[in-house]
Design a protein around this motif. Sequence first.
Motif: not given
Length: 437
Positions: A59-67, A181-188, A388-397
């Motif tokens: 979750m932290l990595n998602m909002f940080a754009g992989g940083s 919002s655009l920075i968060i969107c670009a990171g996602i 489905v037991n997917v080992p990576f997170y698929l975020g609705g957020t």
Amino acid sequence: MANPKNSGSTKFADLKQRILFLLGALVVFRIGAHIPVPGVDAAALTELFSKANSGLFGMLNMFAGGSLERFSIFAIGIMPYISASIIIQLASEILPSLKELKKEGEAGKRTITKYTRYATVLLAAAQAFGTAVFLYNQPGMVVTPKVEFFVSTIVCLVTGTMFLMWLGEQITERGIGNGISLIICAGIAAGIPAGISKLLTLISQGSMSWFTALLIVVGALALTYAVVFVESAQRKVPVQYAKRQVGNKIMQGQSTFMPFKLNMAGVIPPIFASSIILFPTTILSWFGADDKLSWFGKIAGYLQHGQPLFIIFFACAIIFFCYFYTALVFSPREMAENLKKSGAFVPGIRPGQQTSAYLEKVVLNLTFFGAIYIAIVCLIPEFLTSAVNVPFYLGGTSLLIMVVVTMDFRTQIASYVMSSQYESLMKRSQGRLGGKR
């Protein structure tokens, strides 16, 4: 006399300049996301994230754009600023001094913004310290002396957050749309290629069938369509303007409507809710949440994605912030007063107090359904990921943020173009009238 064509072209040149500034700012953001903080072993950091990329770190990595997985200067992202905004907004509804500042107009707004920045520095410093403690306790992670690592980490991460806050403000002022919002969107959006790559890797390794992958893709597209459909939905409240006399002429009453979106709060509730969840989990990480046998480890485990406590907490936080943010940005009493002053009324409803009560009822009903809709969109992937037991997170957020921010960006560009055309037409008509005279 100015040439109307030149004024129109100047207006579109300004739009082009704003878009170019936005693109340049996002490029700077992505460059910063790859500048590492010194003192960390990159191989050990990659191994850590490969084991724990679906929980708090995901979750932290998602909002940080992989940083965060690269431990760059933007590793803690813009979340401290969002948390500080939540705290200041809540305090402004409770503390009398902040309530008075809100009534002082632009000067009060500047003071509240200053307090938000101070709170951002404190929260960013606390989160940077917690991150440094966590990484230092990982074996083989830190390759520099303790004091040097802590000082460089805190300085780099706090500076990175403050730079992102400034960059977001510059995008809002000199670009198009809401900068944060655009920075968060670009990171996602930057994480989409990595997600597709992981999906293809799972298929090639035999961990997932093509049929399951196809269902995931179709489900994501269907959910995107549903979000676009609901975000376009409106509740139109009819408004009638009474007859009024202008000079010697009597202007006939006109009928129009006020559009109310089903989701009036936009992407703020899931962002705020995620920030609220990240705060206690970050605190728990300071006290050894990696120890599954300790109380802190157990609580941190309950707050992981897919866990019942996380789902309940997340849904309640989304619903609360839907009502809270809608109450902040919408005032039924003020809207009713404006309608009354302009000689307008809702058919069948008396102007003044009854109109205010009617508009408040409409907004509360819309907010209820909007909050349920946002909670469902954000939680559907939680259940699907577990099933489905997917080992990576698929975020609705993340999906909701991307769709809503993109739609808002498109709307703002369309409004800007329309206003430019309107101003050009007005200048042409004034030029013709001046020529006739």
